[in-house]
Design a protein around this motif. Structure first.
Motif, PDB file in Angstrom:
ATOM      1  N   PHE A 464       0.745  -1.336   0.103  1.00  0.00           N
ATOM      2  CA  PHE A 464      -0.142   0.007  -0.092  1.00  0.00           C
ATOM      3  C   PHE A 464       0.927   1.254   0.016  1.00  0.00           C
ATOM      4  O   PHE A 464       0.297   2.519   0.117  1.00  0.00           O
ATOM      5  N   THR A 465       2.014   1.228  -0.275  1.00  0.00           N
ATOM      6  CA  THR A 465       2.964   2.343  -0.143  1.00  0.00           C
ATOM      7  C   THR A 465       2.700   3.214  -1.339  1.00  0.00           C
ATOM      8  O   THR A 465       2.761   2.790  -2.425  1.00  0.00           O
ATOM      9  N   TRP A 466       2.190   4.394  -1.106  1.00  0.00           N
ATOM     10  CA  TRP A 466       1.741   5.279  -2.011  1.00  0.00           C
ATOM     11  C   TRP A 466       2.675   5.550  -3.002  1.00  0.00           C
ATOM     12  O   TRP A 466       2.186   5.490  -4.335  1.00  0.00           O
ATOM     13  N   TYR A 467       3.882   5.865  -2.745  1.00  0.00           N
ATOM     14  CA  TYR A 467       5.056   6.163  -3.887  1.00  0.00           C
ATOM     15  C   TYR A 467       5.174   4.909  -4.639  1.00  0.00           C
ATOM     16  O   TYR A 467       5.557   5.203  -5.799  1.00  0.00           O
ATOM     17  N   ALA A 468       5.196   3.751  -4.035  1.00  0.00           N
ATOM     18  CA  ALA A 468       5.240   2.589  -4.960  1.00  0.00           C
ATOM     19  C   ALA A 468       3.978   2.434  -6.011  1.00  0.00           C
ATOM     20  O   ALA A 468       4.352   2.183  -7.250  1.00  0.00           O
ATOM     21  N   LEU A 469       2.882   2.664  -5.232  1.00  0.00           N
ATOM     22  CA  LEU A 469       1.628   2.626  -6.362  1.00  0.00           C
ATOM     23  C   LEU A 469       1.967   3.475  -7.476  1.00  0.00           C
ATOM     24  O   LEU A 469       1.779   3.205  -8.665  1.00  0.00           O
ATOM     25  N   LEU A 470       2.092   4.904  -6.949  1.00  0.00           N
ATOM     26  CA  LEU A 470       2.060   5.837  -7.863  1.00  0.00           C
ATOM     27  C   LEU A 470       3.289   5.702  -9.000  1.00  0.00           C
ATOM     28  O   LEU A 470       2.968   5.637 -10.580  1.00  0.00           O
ATOM     29  N   GLY A 471       4.545   5.268  -8.540  1.00  0.00           N
ATOM     30  CA  GLY A 471       5.626   4.860  -9.508  1.00  0.00           C
ATOM     31  C   GLY A 471       5.250   3.940 -10.530  1.00  0.00           C
ATOM     32  O   GLY A 471       5.406   4.035 -11.585  1.00  0.00           O
ATOM     33  N   TYR A 472       4.778   2.732 -10.043  1.00  0.00           N
ATOM     34  CA  TYR A 472       4.324   1.541 -10.891  1.00  0.00           C
ATOM     35  C   TYR A 472       3.392   1.838 -11.860  1.00  0.00           C
ATOM     36  O   TYR A 472       3.493   1.467 -12.918  1.00  0.00           O
ATOM     37  N   TRP A 473       2.281   2.588 -11.399  1.00  0.00           N
ATOM     38  CA  TRP A 473       1.202   3.075 -12.231  1.00  0.00           C
ATOM     39  C   TRP A 473       1.851   3.726 -13.490  1.00  0.00           C
ATOM     40  O   TRP A 473       1.519   3.628 -14.658  1.00  0.00           O
ATOM     41  N   LEU A 474       2.780   4.912 -12.860  1.00  0.00           N
ATOM     42  CA  LEU A 474       3.275   5.886 -14.073  1.00  0.00           C
ATOM     43  C   LEU A 474       4.138   5.012 -15.082  1.00  0.00           C
ATOM     44  O   LEU A 474       3.870   5.365 -16.041  1.00  0.00           O
TER      45      LEU A 474
END
Lengths: 683, 145
Positions: A464-474
């Motif tokens: 659920f780490t937000w920056y991991a979710l954001l990074g992999y989404w991008l």
């Protein structure tokens, strides 16, 4: 004899380079073409001359002429011949000569090109390249002479000079110190030449830019001439950075590939400016905009190339005081200042003539997105430069030494990198002039929706780490829009020509190398980022001291320490090699052999990790220390590096994409015309 | 099966107290005072091994991570920290990059605005007009959609 030949070839090359610079300037000012032609020939001559110097040094290195200080400090009897040759760039003075040699090679190649259409550029290209070469050769000739011999004075003191000082005798050591073991790795053998090649080849676009400024040619001719030079420079620099990372991963023994060390950053900075330049020249070519900015970027790239060499060669990075003691430091500073000031003066002088068709129809256009891309690259560059120079400022002002380490860079660069990924995702679907939101959203809707799967998978897996979710989404979003560009193009070709999808894809790339090569590079970047995020966000590590038969656990892996052996090697090194069995879910899956090589000659060790590598994971084991008291208890550091191999894969795709973009096109003028005719004939 | 394996597999190593991992968790946040830019947890020098031992002893004495870091700062100066403490001149470290970026954004916005007003006067060709091949692909796609 050989040292003298080598040294005087350098001196001669220095003289010839100086002559070429002066002759080019004089010929151009007085309109005397014979002088310019003479300068061109002198420019071509510098390469054979520096080659004699380099060859002489290689002969000295290979034949073990230890009376030469440089030879004694970087080679030893036990080193194999290929390593003795690579010791050419293993130390300060040798690497400076090597730099000059590569610079001379590129300058000579530029001198040999067909100048018919751009004769007016020649004197200024000659002046800039030869001034740069003369500067680097002056360091070899006056300060860092790799041919200096070791002399022992009557008082027992050792002095290093080419010729015999009074009351001194030649001192010939029985053996040399040998190359630093860390530099005996294949990655480190290839890494510096690649970086240097990248550095020196960026001098050529800069020289043409200055020529364009000086001659007042405000069109994009200089950019068209140097497009391939720039791409070649970029390939080498990228390759140098990636190989440097791989080398760090393989021999530095800290489980990583990049430590935000000032030396690493010095090599990254010209790459950042060069990458911004590669993007912004496209806008000038397509729209006639950004002429000033492209000049600024090419001057900046050149200045950073020299600055990077200066940082690493002057000792400035370790301490301001080391710089003050360094003979070549102030020379570098003076050279960078003069070249930058002269370049900026020229740019300001031509400012009005460079005004292009600066019009933006819409903020939502390809050219605006390129501008934002440049802003982000400049942002990363500022962070890097600041991180390197602030400790120096602090030491100068307060006398306190400081460290600017990884947390600073990660915090500052992370958001900018995210911005670049977002641009990579949407910019390829934008058009020049104006893009409507509707059209843009329509073009990216499917990749966007599909990309949401990536964070969903993470959430399902409990991340659920937000920056991991954001990074992999991008990253997924950017990859999918790029892939959709390939699909769209190939599909259109297939419909039109009835080709198979694969052949349509191949022809699409071959016929539009620059565009699709660029997209391949984007895919490479996405893979790189996936790998970087994997290791940065999810790396785990543990350390433990084990007796034979004991185990250590990391994640799903259990490692059992089976054995420790010492193997004396022929080239006077001692390998100490441990064997560990790797179990996953209770099943034996592999065996790893971390080892430490101790080099007697250099009295230094090199740590080689034991690696179990799969596409998704690396298990990276380091033999940290051990007891040789019969019990063979040993301490191991174990790292679990998820996704790290995507980084190396990304590097390969990146280079491949750049090669595709830089590859000379068959569609030379004639070929291109016939292709267009063919297109026209089709309904 | 798993039970059998657990019995067969050898025992885990006896961990010192505090464990290497606990020591490294703190050492990771510190930089070697001697070597340039090397985190203390991976520095192979003898001096660093001693400093790691110091961390272990302090941990055993019940010191917190912050207290240990502070101890190292007092002994060897601010350079042992991965980033400089935000005080005095050091504030500039953290202020400068966002300021520079903000300035960049401002300049870019201003430039774009001035170019936009000029741009309204004239029309600019859309799509890669100088690349007929790409233009044709785009046109084809437009027809299809």
């Amino acid at each position: 004899m050989i040292p003298n030949v080598g040294y005087f070839a350098s001196v001669f090359a220095f003289g010839v380079a100086l002559y070429a610079a002066v002759a080019a300037w004089y010929g151009s000012r007085k309109g005397k073409l014979a002088w310019v032609e003479s300068a061109r020939r002198a420019m071509v001559l510098t390469w054979p001359l520096t080659s004699i110097s380099v060859l002489a040094l290689i002969i000295l290195l290979v034949t073990g002429r230890y009376e030469i200080y440089y030879v004694a400090s970087v080679t030893s009897n036990s080193m194999p011949t290929y390593l003795k040759i690579t010791a050419l760039w293993g130390g300060q003075s040798g690497s400076l000569l090597f730099w000059s040699w590569l610079m001379a090679a590129f300058a000579s190649a530029a001198g040999l090109r067909k100048w018919d259409r751009d004769r007016e550029f020649l004197p200024w290209v000659a002046l800039v390249t030869m001034a740069t070469l003369a500067f680097f050769l002056s360091l070899t000739v006056f300060f860092e002479n790799p041919f200096a011999r070791i002399w022992q004075t009557a008082s027992g003191e050792q002095v290093y000079a080419l010729f015999q000082p009074a009351d001194a005798l030649l001192f010939v050591p029985y053996d040399g110190l040998g190359l630093n073991p860390l530099l005996r790795h294949p990655g480190m053998i290839i890494h510096p030449p690649m970086l240097y090649l990248g550095f020196v080849s960026f001098v050529i676009p800069y020289a043409f830019a200055i020529a364009a400024l000086q001659t007042g040619r405000s069109d994009d001719r200089w950019i068209r001439i140097t497009r391939r030079w720039t791409l070649v420079a970029w390939i080498f620099l990228t390759l140098g950075l990636i190989l440097g990372g791989r080398w760090a991963y393989d021999v530095l023994g800290w489980g990583g590939y990049w430590g935000w060390d000032p030396v690493e950053i010095s090599a990254l900075m010209p790459w950042l400016a060069g990458t911004a330049f590669l993007h912004s020249v496209v806008v000038q070519e397509k729209r006639g905009m950004l002429k000033h900015w492209n000049m600024v970027l090419v001057i900046l790239t050149y200045a950073l190339v020299i600055l990077g060499t200066f940082f690493t060669r002057s000792g400035l990075l370790s301490s301001v005081h080391a710089f003050a003691e360094s003979a070549i430091g102030p020379m570098f500073l003076a050279f960078i200042s003069i070249m930058s000031a002269a370049s900026l003066f020229l740019l300001i002088k031509r400012w009005d003539e460079l005004k292009g068709d600066e019009q933006l129809r819409s903020v939502l256009s390809r050219e605006s997105l390129f501008l934002i891309n440049n802003l982000l690259f400049m942002g990363i560059l500022v962070v890097c430069l600041w991180g390197v120079i602030f400790p120096l400022i602090s030491e100068l002002i307060t006398g306190t030494k400081l460290t600017i380490g990884e947390p600073f860079y990660e915090l500052a660069v992370g958001p900018l990198l995210a911005g670049l990924l977002l641009l990579m995702a949407i910019a390829p679907s934008s058009t020049y002039g104006r893009t409507s939101w509707r059209r843009l959203v329509f073009a990216i809707r499917i990749p966007f929706l599909l990309s949401l799967l990536a964070p969903s998978i993470f959430i399902i897996r409990g991340i659920f780490t937000w920056y991991a979710l954001l990074g992999y989404w991008l990253a997924t979003f950017a990859a999918l829009t790029t892939l959709s560009e390939f699909c769209r193009g190939a599909w259109a070709r297939r419909q039109r020509h009835g080709e198979s999808l694969l052949s349509a894809l191949g022809k699409l790339i071959v016929r539009n190398r620059r565009r699709y090569g660029g997209y391949l590079v984007h895919l490479g970047v996405v893979l790189l980022v996936v790998g970087i995020m994997g290791i940065e966000m999810f790396q785990t590590e543990t350390q433990g001291t084990l007796a034979l038969g004991e185990q250590i656990t990391i994640g799903r892996y259990v490692l059992i320490y089976d054995d420790l052996q010492h193997y004396p090697q022929e080239d006077v090194r001692l390998n100490t090699r441990a064997t560990l069995s790797v179990y996953r879910h209770g099943k034996l899956v592999d065996e790893v052999n971390p080892r430490v090589d101790y080099y007697y000659d250099a009295r230094q060790s090199m740590t080689i990790p034991g690696l179990r590598s799969t596409l998704l994971n690396d298990l990276y084991v380091i033999l940290w220390e051990w007891e040789s008291n019969g019990l063979e208890a040993a301490t191991f550091k174990v790292y679990h590096n998820p996704l790290v191999n995507f980084m190396w894969l990304g590097g390969v795709v990146f280079i491949l994409g750049t090669v595709v973009a830089a590859w000379p096109s068959h569609a030379s003028l004639g070929g291109r015309r016939s292709m267009l005719r063919k297109l026209e004939r089709q309904p | 099966m798993i039970l059998i394996l657990l019995l067969v597999l050898p025992a885990t190593a006896q961990e010192p107290t505090p464990s290497d991992d606990e020591v490294n968790a703190i050492a990771k946040q510190l930089y070697c005072p001697v070597c340039e830019n090397t985190p203390l947890d991976v520095c192979p020098t003898k001096a660093c091994a001693q400093w790691r031992e110091t961390i272990r002893l302090k941990l055993a004495d019940g010191w917190s991570a912050e207290e240990i870091k502070q101890y190292f700062v007092e002994q060897y100066g601010d350079r042992v920290l991965a980033t400089p403490p935000a005080r005095g001149l050091n504030w500039i470290v953290y202020i400068f990059p966002p300021l520079a970026l903000a300035l960049g954004v401002y300049l870019l916005a201003r430039t774009m605005r001035s170019w936009s007003s000029e741009g309204e006067m004239q029309d600019v060709p859309s799509v890669d007009a100088d690349d007929p091949y790409i233009a044709r692909i785009e046109e084809e796609l437009r027809k299809r959609t």
